[in-house]
Write a protein that holds these residues in place. Structure first.
Motif, PDB file in Angstrom:
ATOM      1  N   PHE A 256     -75.972 -28.751  -6.376  1.00 40.68           N
ATOM      2  CA  PHE A 256     -75.887 -27.800  -5.259  1.00 40.68           C
ATOM      3  C   PHE A 256     -76.994 -26.769  -5.396  1.00 40.68           C
ATOM      4  CE2 PHE A 256     -74.624 -23.658  -3.696  1.00 40.68           C
ATOM      5  CZ  PHE A 256     -74.095 -23.909  -2.442  1.00 40.68           C
ATOM      6  N   THR A 257     -77.690 -26.479  -4.312  1.00 41.64           N
ATOM      7  CA  THR A 257     -78.616 -25.347  -4.262  1.00 41.64           C
ATOM      8  C   THR A 257     -78.235 -24.525  -3.052  1.00 41.64           C
ATOM      9  OG1 THR A 257     -80.371 -26.687  -5.204  1.00 41.64           O
ATOM     10  CG2 THR A 257     -81.030 -24.658  -4.143  1.00 41.64           C
ATOM     11  N   GLY A 258     -77.929 -23.260  -3.274  1.00 38.83           N
ATOM     12  CA  GLY A 258     -77.524 -22.441  -2.136  1.00 38.83           C
ATOM     13  C   GLY A 258     -76.986 -21.108  -2.590  1.00 38.83           C
ATOM     14  N   SER A 259     -76.090 -20.571  -1.781  1.00 36.96           N
ATOM     15  CA  SER A 259     -75.618 -19.206  -2.008  1.00 36.96           C
ATOM     16  C   SER A 259     -74.603 -19.143  -3.139  1.00 36.96           C
ATOM     17  CB  SER A 259     -74.980 -18.682  -0.724  1.00 36.96           C
ATOM     18  OG  SER A 259     -73.840 -19.466  -0.421  1.00 36.96           O
ATOM     19  N   PHE A 260     -74.427 -17.942  -3.639  1.00 33.63           N
ATOM     20  CA  PHE A 260     -73.427 -17.699  -4.677  1.00 33.63           C
ATOM     21  C   PHE A 260     -72.034 -18.051  -4.157  1.00 33.63           C
ATOM     22  CE2 PHE A 260     -70.220 -14.743  -6.240  1.00 33.63           C
ATOM     23  CZ  PHE A 260     -70.178 -15.143  -7.564  1.00 33.63           C
ATOM     24  N   ALA A 261     -71.727 -17.574  -2.937  1.00 36.15           N
ATOM     25  CA  ALA A 261     -70.373 -17.805  -2.403  1.00 36.15           C
ATOM     26  C   ALA A 261     -70.114 -19.296  -2.209  1.00 36.15           C
ATOM     27  CB  ALA A 261     -70.205 -17.057  -1.080  1.00 36.15           C
ATOM     28  N   GLY A 262     -71.093 -20.004  -1.631  1.00 38.45           N
ATOM     29  CA  GLY A 262     -70.913 -21.444  -1.384  1.00 38.45           C
ATOM     30  C   GLY A 262     -70.799 -22.219  -2.683  1.00 38.45           C
ATOM     31  N   GLY A 263     -71.672 -21.902  -3.643  1.00 35.31           N
ATOM     32  CA  GLY A 263     -71.650 -22.602  -4.922  1.00 35.31           C
ATOM     33  C   GLY A 263     -70.350 -22.372  -5.671  1.00 35.31           C
ATOM     34  N   ALA A 264     -69.885 -21.117  -5.656  1.00 37.39           N
ATOM     35  CA  ALA A 264     -68.647 -20.807  -6.383  1.00 37.39           C
ATOM     36  C   ALA A 264     -67.468 -21.549  -5.746  1.00 37.39           C
ATOM     37  CB  ALA A 264     -68.409 -19.299  -6.377  1.00 37.39           C
ATOM     38  N   ALA A 265     -67.440 -21.609  -4.408  1.00 39.17           N
ATOM     39  CA  ALA A 265     -66.325 -22.284  -3.712  1.00 39.17           C
ATOM     40  C   ALA A 265     -66.334 -23.783  -4.024  1.00 39.17           C
ATOM     41  CB  ALA A 265     -66.440 -22.050  -2.205  1.00 39.17           C
ATOM     42  N   LEU A 266     -67.505 -24.391  -3.986  1.00 36.38           N
ATOM     43  CA  LEU A 266     -67.561 -25.835  -4.226  1.00 36.38           C
ATOM     44  C   LEU A 266     -67.347 -26.168  -5.706  1.00 36.38           C
ATOM     45  CD1 LEU A 266     -70.409 -26.762  -1.728  1.00 36.38           C
ATOM     46  CD2 LEU A 266     -68.001 -27.428  -1.567  1.00 36.38           C
ATOM     47  N   GLN A 267     -67.737 -25.263  -6.585  1.00 35.49           N
ATOM     48  CA  GLN A 267     -67.458 -25.508  -8.014  1.00 35.49           C
ATOM     49  C   GLN A 267     -65.936 -25.505  -8.252  1.00 35.49           C
ATOM     50  OE1 GLN A 267     -68.495 -22.495 -10.934  1.00 35.49           O
ATOM     51  NE2 GLN A 267     -69.022 -24.071 -12.417  1.00 35.49           N
ATOM     52  N   ARG A 268     -65.241 -24.597  -7.565  1.00 34.15           N
ATOM     53  CA  ARG A 268     -63.769 -24.590  -7.704  1.00 34.15           C
ATOM     54  C   ARG A 268     -63.198 -25.933  -7.254  1.00 34.15           C
ATOM     55  NH1 ARG A 268     -64.348 -19.162  -6.206  1.00 34.15           N
ATOM     56  NH2 ARG A 268     -64.057 -19.563  -3.995  1.00 34.15           N
ATOM     57  N   GLU A 269     -63.761 -26.479  -6.151  1.00 34.80           N
ATOM     58  CA  GLU A 269     -63.288 -27.786  -5.658  1.00 34.80           C
ATOM     59  C   GLU A 269     -63.535 -28.883  -6.711  1.00 34.80           C
ATOM     60  OE1 GLU A 269     -61.585 -28.462  -3.070  1.00 34.80           O
ATOM     61  OE2 GLU A 269     -61.763 -26.562  -1.991  1.00 34.80           O
ATOM     62  N   ALA A 270     -64.722 -28.856  -7.324  1.00 33.13           N
ATOM     63  CA  ALA A 270     -65.058 -29.890  -8.323  1.00 33.13           C
ATOM     64  C   ALA A 270     -64.113 -29.797  -9.523  1.00 33.13           C
ATOM     65  CB  ALA A 270     -66.517 -29.733  -8.774  1.00 33.13           C
ATOM     66  N   ASN A 271     -63.764 -28.569  -9.897  1.00 34.77           N
ATOM     67  CA  ASN A 271     -62.887 -28.381 -11.057  1.00 34.77           C
ATOM     68  C   ASN A 271     -61.425 -28.664 -10.745  1.00 34.77           C
ATOM     69  OD1 ASN A 271     -64.934 -27.687 -12.773  1.00 34.77           O
ATOM     70  ND2 ASN A 271     -64.782 -25.496 -12.366  1.00 34.77           N
ATOM     71  N   ALA A 272     -61.056 -28.556  -9.450  1.00 33.85           N
ATOM     72  CA  ALA A 272     -59.646 -28.738  -9.076  1.00 33.85           C
ATOM     73  C   ALA A 272     -59.282 -30.196  -8.832  1.00 33.85           C
ATOM     74  CB  ALA A 272     -59.335 -27.907  -7.825  1.00 33.85           C
ATOM     75  N   ARG A 273     -60.265 -31.085  -8.889  1.00 36.25           N
ATOM     76  CA  ARG A 273     -59.971 -32.517  -8.683  1.00 36.25           C
ATOM     77  C   ARG A 273     -59.052 -33.024  -9.793  1.00 36.25           C
ATOM     78  NH1 ARG A 273     -64.814 -36.085  -7.032  1.00 36.25           N
ATOM     79  NH2 ARG A 273     -63.941 -37.254  -8.733  1.00 36.25           N
ATOM     80  N   PRO A 274     -58.274 -34.079  -9.523  1.00 35.98           N
ATOM     81  CA  PRO A 274     -57.479 -34.667 -10.597  1.00 35.98           C
ATOM     82  C   PRO A 274     -58.370 -35.031 -11.795  1.00 35.98           C
ATOM     83  CG  PRO A 274     -56.895 -35.650  -8.482  1.00 35.98           C
ATOM     84  CD  PRO A 274     -58.070 -34.747  -8.229  1.00 35.98           C
ATOM     85  N   VAL A 275     -59.564 -35.548 -11.498  1.00 37.55           N
ATOM     86  CA  VAL A 275     -60.557 -35.760 -12.554  1.00 37.55           C
ATOM     87  C   VAL A 275     -61.746 -34.840 -12.219  1.00 37.55           C
ATOM     88  CG1 VAL A 275     -62.083 -37.400 -13.699  1.00 37.55           C
ATOM     89  CG2 VAL A 275     -59.864 -38.166 -12.819  1.00 37.55           C
ATOM     90  N   PRO A 276     -61.830 -33.675 -12.894  1.00 36.85           N
ATOM     91  CA  PRO A 276     -62.951 -32.763 -12.595  1.00 36.85           C
ATOM     92  C   PRO A 276     -64.293 -33.433 -12.897  1.00 36.85           C
ATOM     93  CG  PRO A 276     -61.262 -31.648 -13.897  1.00 36.85           C
ATOM     94  CD  PRO A 276     -60.913 -33.106 -13.892  1.00 36.85           C
ATOM     95  N   ILE A 277     -65.328 -32.997 -12.168  1.00 38.47           N
ATOM     96  CA  ILE A 277     -66.661 -33.596 -12.370  1.00 38.47           C
ATOM     97  C   ILE A 277     -67.683 -32.480 -12.601  1.00 38.47           C
ATOM     98  CG2 ILE A 277     -66.315 -35.774 -11.118  1.00 38.47           C
ATOM     99  CD1 ILE A 277     -67.488 -34.402  -8.628  1.00 38.47           C
ATOM    100  N   PRO A 278     -68.817 -32.820 -13.240  1.00 39.23           N
ATOM    101  CA  PRO A 278     -69.847 -31.795 -13.461  1.00 39.23           C
ATOM    102  C   PRO A 278     -70.357 -31.242 -12.129  1.00 39.23           C
ATOM    103  CG  PRO A 278     -70.353 -33.798 -14.706  1.00 39.23           C
ATOM    104  CD  PRO A 278     -69.198 -34.129 -13.799  1.00 39.23           C
ATOM    105  N   PHE A 279     -70.545 -29.938 -12.094  1.00 39.73           N
ATOM    106  CA  PHE A 279     -71.065 -29.275 -10.898  1.00 39.73           C
ATOM    107  C   PHE A 279     -72.314 -28.500 -11.318  1.00 39.73           C
ATOM    108  CE2 PHE A 279     -71.511 -25.830  -7.887  1.00 39.73           C
ATOM    109  CZ  PHE A 279     -71.285 -26.435  -6.669  1.00 39.73           C
ATOM    110  N   PHE A 280     -73.475 -28.970 -10.865  1.00 31.18           N
ATOM    111  CA  PHE A 280     -74.739 -28.328 -11.220  1.00 31.18           C
ATOM    112  C   PHE A 280     -75.170 -27.457 -10.039  1.00 31.18           C
ATOM    113  CE2 PHE A 280     -74.595 -32.445 -13.419  1.00 31.18           C
ATOM    114  CZ  PHE A 280     -74.621 -32.002 -14.742  1.00 31.18           C
ATOM    115  N   GLY A 281     -74.809 -26.194 -10.089  1.00 30.86           N
ATOM    116  CA  GLY A 281     -75.113 -25.296  -8.974  1.00 30.86           C
ATOM    117  C   GLY A 281     -76.256 -24.359  -9.340  1.00 30.86           C
TER     118      GLY A 281
END
Ligand code: NAP
Length: 487
Positions: A217-242
């Motif tokens: 992900f390349t973008g804003s702090f707010a967008g990156g933080a929101a999508l990182q939460r989504e990546a971590n909340a998955r049943p199987v979390p995945i790496p999020f390179f923001g």
């Protein structure tokens, strides 16, 4: 609908892609993953070179489209296209040199442990399909065929691009050329896919998709933080390179100001206003020691900024966020605006230089937030200790620039140590706008500059984000004969 995606005459709403279509695109990427992971250097570098050539061959149409959608101007966009093609070829060269296939071979050592051990071969495997979120402000270099796509493909991962709604027609045109290049190179169909949407649901659905193995992900702090939460909340979390926003402080020490103040003020003023300040590396904080020379430098900088011309911002939402950010700064009781240009909704934004009281800056986190656009805060410190406190308060940043650390002394050491503690790149000359694509480059930094401070999104080391180490213990000969090429 998200604030970023609000339609306007120049930014019509992109098509909202149905989830079934996203499923199909991710499944095609999954189907391509195994063949692409086990592809040899020739196959991968052929595709990367075809993609670079496709961009260059389509230059005229692509730059015109990009200019219509971003207002960044043909000279800048041509330069960005050159950089993007250079980047694709740099990764092709790295693949040809065997970099994604590098392995460590520890031969067996006879005898009892701990000295004795079996043979261990440490190889790396591609993670699998990568969801890649484009940024609005680099329609080529951080978009469909930008650095994240190039590095993921080089690593052996298929890519599913989330097109940025600020340049949907350019994204579609580049994607069309990419598909043709995939066919031309004989790469598996599905190695590059693209989704688009008028709402944020599309991006969230993609990050949650079980077929996606990592997110870039390349973008804003707010967008990156929101999508990182989504990546971590998955049943199987995945790496999020923001790679997120940044304020990129400049520390201008008296020795530099004394020696070349006028030239530095001109260079800094131009850098703050360049591209209407829409760079993640745009200087947003100037930190100096109190004194007459500092006051003279600030006056010169303000004059320079007032003389700079700007152009329209990337989207109405980005313009309104800029106006709001400037307003928040200049209305603060501890602020004094130094530039004199007057902003209004019917004109391009004017560069903004505002002096803030150091105590207020340290006490109020909202004064330390990135204002995306041509805006910079000036802080006058009474001591080096106060400068260090300001850098600590700013926290993670893509860059810190230190002018005047040529002589080794205790203060220079303390300042450079603190700069390196918060930044991914520390500059001792020049300005942070402009990020070279090289092997030594590091574009990242501690949170909130990036979500993974040990990784970079620019430069050849970016490929390492998408490779996972596996140790093969006593592997059979046929396996090691592959010399690091995954099965
Ligand atoms: P952005 O508004 O965060 O958008 C990036 C992408 O993420 C868009 O596709 C956007 O879709 C999506 N998105 C944002 N918030 C979301 C959410 N909550 N849920 C789902 N999707 C979401 O950023 P931008 O406007 O492209 O870029 C400007 C910012 O990026 C600046 O802060 C700049 O400093 C930073 N930047 C950083 C770097 C770097 O290398 N670190 C480089 C360039 C830019 P929608 O538009 O539909 O929301």
């Amino acid at each position: 609908m998200s604030a970023q995606a609000m339609p306007s005459p120049t930014h019509p709403s992109p098509r909202e892609m149905p989830f079934e279509e996203i499923d199909r695109i991710v499944h095609v990427a999954q189907a391509a993953a195994e063949a692409w992971a086990s592809s040899d250097a020739g196959s991968r570098s052929r595709l990367l070179r075809e993609l670079a050539a496709a961009l260059e061959n389509g230059r005229e149409q692509l730059v015109a489209l990009a200019n219509e959608e971003t207002f960044l101007g043909a000279p800048r966009l041509n330069g960005e296209l050159d950089r993007t093609a250079f980047q694709l070829r740099a990764f092709a060269d790295a693949v040809d040199a065997g970099e994604p296939y590098a392995f460590i071979d520890d031969p067996a050592v006879p005898g009892a442990p701990p000295a004795g051990h079996p043979r261990l071969v440490r190889v790396t495997l591609p993670l699998g399909p990568v969801a890649m979120f484009s940024a609005s402000n680099f329609p080529f270099a951080f978009s469909v065929l930008g650095g994240d796509t190039a590095s993921a493909l080089a690593a052996g991962c298929p890519v599913v691009v989330k097109a940025h709604p600020a340049h949907p027609r350019l994204s579609a045109a580049v994607f069309g050329l990419a598909l043709a290049a995939v066919r031309e190179a004989g790469a598996p169909q599905g190695v590059i896919g693209m989704v688009e949407g008028a709402s944020r649901d599309v991006g969230v659905y993609l990050v949650r998709h079980p077929g996606i193995a990592a997110v870039a992900f390349t973008g804003s702090f707010a967008g990156g933080a929101a999508l990182q939460r989504e990546a971590n909340a998955r049943p199987v979390p995945i790496p999020f390179f923001g790679e997120l926003g940044s304020t990129n402080p400049i520390v201008a020490l008296p020795s530099a100001i004394g020696a070349q103040g006028l030239a530095l003020a001109k260079m800094l003023g131009a850098s703050i206003a360049q591209g209407t300040g829409q760079f993640c590396t745009s200087p947003g904080v100037l930190l100096m020691l109190e004194g007459d020379a500092t006051d003279a430098f600030i006056r010169e900088l303000a004059r320079e900024m007032d003389s700079q011309s700007t152009h329209a911002m990337l989207s109405p939402a980005i313009r309104s966020a800029f106006d709001h950010g400037v307003d928040k700064l200049v209305r603060h009781a501890a602020a004094t605006r130094i530039t004199t240009g007057e902003s209004s909704a019917d004109k391009h934004p004017v560069p903004n230089l505002v002096a803030l009281d150091m105590d207020a800056f340290l006490a109020h986190p909202e004064l330390r937030e990135e204002v995306f656009g041509p805006s910079c805060v000036v802080l006058k410190a009474g001591s080096v200790d106060e400068m260090l406190a300001a850098l600590r308060a700013i926290g993670g940043s893509l860059t810190v620039t230190v002018w005047g650390a040529e002589q080794e002394d205790a203060d220079s050491r303390r300042i450079v140590r603190q700069a390196a503690a918060i930044a991914g790149r520390v500059l001792f000359a020049g300005v942070p706008t402009g990020v070279a694509v090289t092997r030594a480059q590091h574009h990242g930094g501690p949170w909130p500059a990036s979500t993974q401070p040990h990784t970079t999104s620019v430069g050849l080391m970016a490929m390492q984000r998408f490779l996972r180490p596996v140790a093969l213990q006593d592997p059979p000969e046929w396996m090691t004969a592959r010399a690091g090429v995954p099965l």
